[in-house]
Scaffold this motif. Structure first.
Motif, short mmCIF file in Angstrom:
data_model
loop_
_atom_site.label_atom_id
_atom_site.label_comp_id
_atom_site.label_asym_id
_atom_site.label_seq_id
_atom_site.Cartn_x
_atom_site.Cartn_y
_atom_site.Cartn_z
N HIS A 43 -43.99 -57.47 33.21
CA HIS A 43 -45.06 -56.75 32.51
C HIS A 43 -45.41 -57.31 31.15
O HIS A 43 -46.07 -56.66 30.34
N ASP A 49 -39.67 -60.58 32.05
CA ASP A 49 -40.09 -59.28 32.57
C ASP A 49 -41.55 -59.42 33.00
O ASP A 49 -42.37 -59.96 32.24
N ARG A 96 -37.73 -47.87 44.04
CA ARG A 96 -37.83 -48.27 42.64
C ARG A 96 -37.19 -47.22 41.72
O ARG A 96 -36.47 -47.55 40.79
N ILE A 120 -38.84 -50.43 24.19
CA ILE A 120 -39.20 -51.34 25.28
C ILE A 120 -39.88 -52.58 24.69
O ILE A 120 -40.78 -52.45 23.85
N SER A 150 -42.45 -45.51 29.98
CA SER A 150 -42.57 -46.91 30.40
C SER A 150 -43.52 -47.71 29.52
O SER A 150 -44.25 -47.15 28.70
N CYS A 169 -36.42 -48.05 29.22
CA CYS A 169 -37.22 -48.19 30.44
C CYS A 169 -37.01 -47.00 31.37
O CYS A 169 -37.88 -46.64 32.15
#
Ligand code: SF4
Lengths: 466, 227
Positions: A130, A128, A435, A107, A346, A407
């Protein structure tokens, strides 16, 4: 001596390429991370306009959002096209890419720091949300859309207005059974899921200083769940310790020069923030979300709240909708909720410390019958470290699935998705409707709570296990 | 980009707060590599339910979306904006927007109109009434006009100027290449670069300096995944 400045202001000022009076600044971007899901249209735009990547050496591409975690070869044709597109674009533009199967794949937000590419004082963007993760190093890091990805590829800059500043002061001593996940969930519960809109958060206080880099990344990662543009932590010894010797970290004389520079990266005494929130962590207990936005959080020891008790009519309506979606009744004890799937992974909680924490709870125990547990390391590096420590054997012995990095169930883009109204305890960052699958029900938790839940088959903390 | 000066169109009310970009466009539609053709994916989950407002014939052709509080929070996916645009929306009226969404919208000529909740609620009531509601989004004046009234709104000044003239943002920044080069000349020497093939070089350095324990047999085939 100039006026006292916040860390955010210092980071901003050192990247201004040009400014307009009163207008947004043109900001230089030191590092651009990219991946298959939000970049194809940006590379396409470049091509159509006859442009090329200005500084290919300042972009790193990874395959993460849309990869399979069961085997490198298992992909549907649509996903393959997306990965192939990234590979072609990177080859054409000279961008370094770590593909599926590569020893450094993983990731984006896990791999960047691992490689030492994320350093104090930098600006970092990625398509992204995050991207805020990297603020843990005292870097200004924020998520952008695809148009801005194209802009950065073409110019290595972004024109952007300076955010307001929010100081979040975590005071008190963090109890042993809780961590960064609880800190950030508690903050979001306090200020709301868009409560820091337009702001950049600086996390401060002893409770933050005591956190490892991994934990600081978890904290900064979910800044976006509070609506913030970014979150930062001032660099200190912990930061240096993490960076030293990493592949892209400065070495030799460069290291000394960098450290001298980084030591100036702190908010000056007397600097003024636009807002301040103080939160005592001393009384925190394991937290879990009950609703469909991350502000809808309660202690694990509590019950599903009754919407009627919410004073704000908007909150009340939102709670009613959330309960209907989540299939919950007010007053049900959170600990009584049976869990179908547990997801550990994640960019929020897929780092080595997170896996150690989950494995620590699982060791010598087994996943409950009727519950499935997926452990998806954040990167190949994390996977390798975990295997070197034998963690994969703990997971396998407990009956959990040990996967390849990606992910995965964080966003349900690949086949790792919940079926129907399955209920999931997830270490990821978003409990939004749909989600993790069309009707999926997500409860956000820490890795330790996730592991205890897998063993109990119901939401549980490690202390609940016999 | 096509300029946006003023838009006149029918409004439709989506009575939901905290509409995140996963709801506007679920992740499985982010597998596509194109920048248009997302109208089929807009609010895909809700449209599968009976009676969803956008599917009602009386709202066909609406171009202004009214929504509740904090629209477009969450994921940075610009696909959400493309889907709204592809469906035919030119503006979204809400109380508060996710920061990244707001920026993505402006980058695509979709105008985010941020107004207080009581105003939005009143507009929603009108949109749901038998007569429906027609609105004018006047970007030049910064006004949302409705029959018998108007509401001032602001968007980022630069973005607004660019939209009014339909300028190409990247072309504009490229005009400042001199500034960019001057800035680059002063960047500290230690900042990382990742040339293509950097991985091999970095590994080399690691082996030279400190043999690490990372040299594990990484099994990346199907057999490597243990249950
Ligand atoms: S793990 Fe989840 S939040 Fe993190 S980058 Fe992937 S999809 Fe985004």
């Amino acid at each position: 001596m100039g006026p006292a400045r916040t860390l955010a202001e210092k980071l901003w000022e050192r990247h201004v390429v040009a400014s307009r009076p009163g207008g947004p600044d043109l900001l230089y971007i030191d590092l651009h991370l990219t991946h298959e899901a939000t970049s194809p249209q940006a590379f396409d735009g470049l091509r159509l306009a006859g442009r090329s990547v200005r500084r290919p050496g300042l972009t790193l591409a990874l395959e993460d959002h849309n990869v399979a975690t069961t085997a490198t070869a298992v992909l549907d044709p649509v996903s393959l096209v997306q990965l192939d597109t990234l590979r072609r674009n990177c080859a054409e533009q000279g961008v370094e890419l770590y593909s599926v199967g590569h020893r450094r794949q993983g990731i984006v937000h896990v791999v960047g720091p691992e490689l030492g590419l994320v350093q104090p004082g930098m600006t970092i963007v990625c398509g992204d949300s995050h991207t805020a993760t990297h603020g843990a190093f005292g870097a200004l890091a924020f998520g952008i859309g695809t148009s801005d990805v194209e802009h950065v590829l073409a110019t290595q800059c972004l024109e952007i207005g300076q955010p307001r500043t929010l100081a979040v002061e975590f005071t008190g001593q963090l109890p042993p059974e809780v961590g960064a996940k609880e800190m950030i969930l508690a903050l979001i519960a306090r200020i709301g899921a868009n409560g820091a809109q337009g702001h950049l958060i600086e996390y401060r206080g002893d409770a933050v200083r005591g956190l490892s880099m991994e934990a600081r990344m978890t904290l900064c990662n979910m800044s976006i769940e509070a609506g913030a543009r970014a979150g930062i932590v001032a660099p200190d010894e912990t930061t240096l310790e993490y960076l030293r010797g990493r592949p892209h970290a400065p070495a030799g004389a460069d290291w000394d020069a960098a450290v001298a520079d980084w030591s100036t990266l702190a908010t000056d005494p007397g600097a003024v923030f636009d807002r301040t929130v103080v939160l005592d962590v001393g009384g925190l207990t394991p937290l879990v979300t009950w609703g469909t936005n991350p502000a809808q959080t309660v202690p694990l020891a509590a019950a599903v709240p009754d919407p009627q008790t919410f004073a704000d009519p908007l909150e009340r309506a939102s709670a009613q909708k959330a309960l209907a979606y989540m299939g919950l009744r007010p007053g049900t004890s959170m600990r009584d909720l049976a869990i179908d799937v547990v997801f550990v992974g994640s960019c929020t909680n897929g780092r080595i410390e997170d896996l150690r924490s989950a494995a620590g709870v699982l060791r010598g125990r087994t996943v409950a019958a009727g519950t499935r547990m997926l452990v998806v390391p954040g990167s190949m590096q994390v996977r390798a470290e975990a295997e070197a420590e034998g963690l994969h054997e703990v997971f396998a012995a407990a009956g959990a699935e040990w996967r390849l990095p990606g992910c995965s169930m964080c966003l349900g883009m690949n086949t790792d998705r919940l079926e129907g109204v399955e209920r999931c305890a997830s270490t990821s960052n978003r409990n939004f409707e749909g989600r993790q699958g069309a009707r999926a029900r997500t409860h956000l938790v820490s890795p330790a709570v996730a592991a205890a839940t897998a063993v109990a088959g119901r939401l549980a903390a490690p202390a609940d296990l016999a | 980009m096509e300029p946006f000066v003023e838009h006149h169109g029918r409004a439709v009310a989506l009575r939901r707060d905290d509409v995140d970009t996963d709801q506007i466009l679920p992740a499985e539609f982010c597998k596509r590599v194109t920048k248009s053709g997302y109208e089929d994916a807009l609010f895909a989950r809700w449209r599968a339910e009976d009676g969803f407002v956008l599917e009602q014939p009386r709202h066909a052709g609406a171009t202004v979306l009214l929504a509740g509080r904090d629209f477009g929070i969450g994921s940075s996916r610009e696909h959400a904006v493309w889907a709204l645009r592809d469906w035919g929306f030119r503006a979204v009226v809400a109380t508060g927007f996710g920061d990244i969404f707001r920026r993505n919208a402006l980058n695509n000529g979709l105008v985010p109109v941020d107004l207080p909740t009581p105003v939005v609620e009143e507009l929603m009531d009108l949109a749901e009434s038998a007569e429906g509601l027609r609105l004018t989004v006047d970007l030049r004046a910064g006004l949302l006009r409705r029959p018998g009234g108007e509401h001032p709104f602001t968007v980022d000044a630069r973005a607004r100027a660019r939209l009014l003239e339909g300028q190409d943002v990247i072309a504009e920044t490229l005009l400042r290449t001199g500034d960019i080069e001057a800035y680059e000349a002063g960047r500290p020497s230690w900042l990382p670069e990742i040339p293509r093939g950097a991985f091999d070089l970095a590994e080399q350095r690691l082996q030279d300096e400190a043999p690490l324990q990372t040299e594990q047999r990484l099994r990346t085939d199907a057999a490597g995944v243990s249950r």
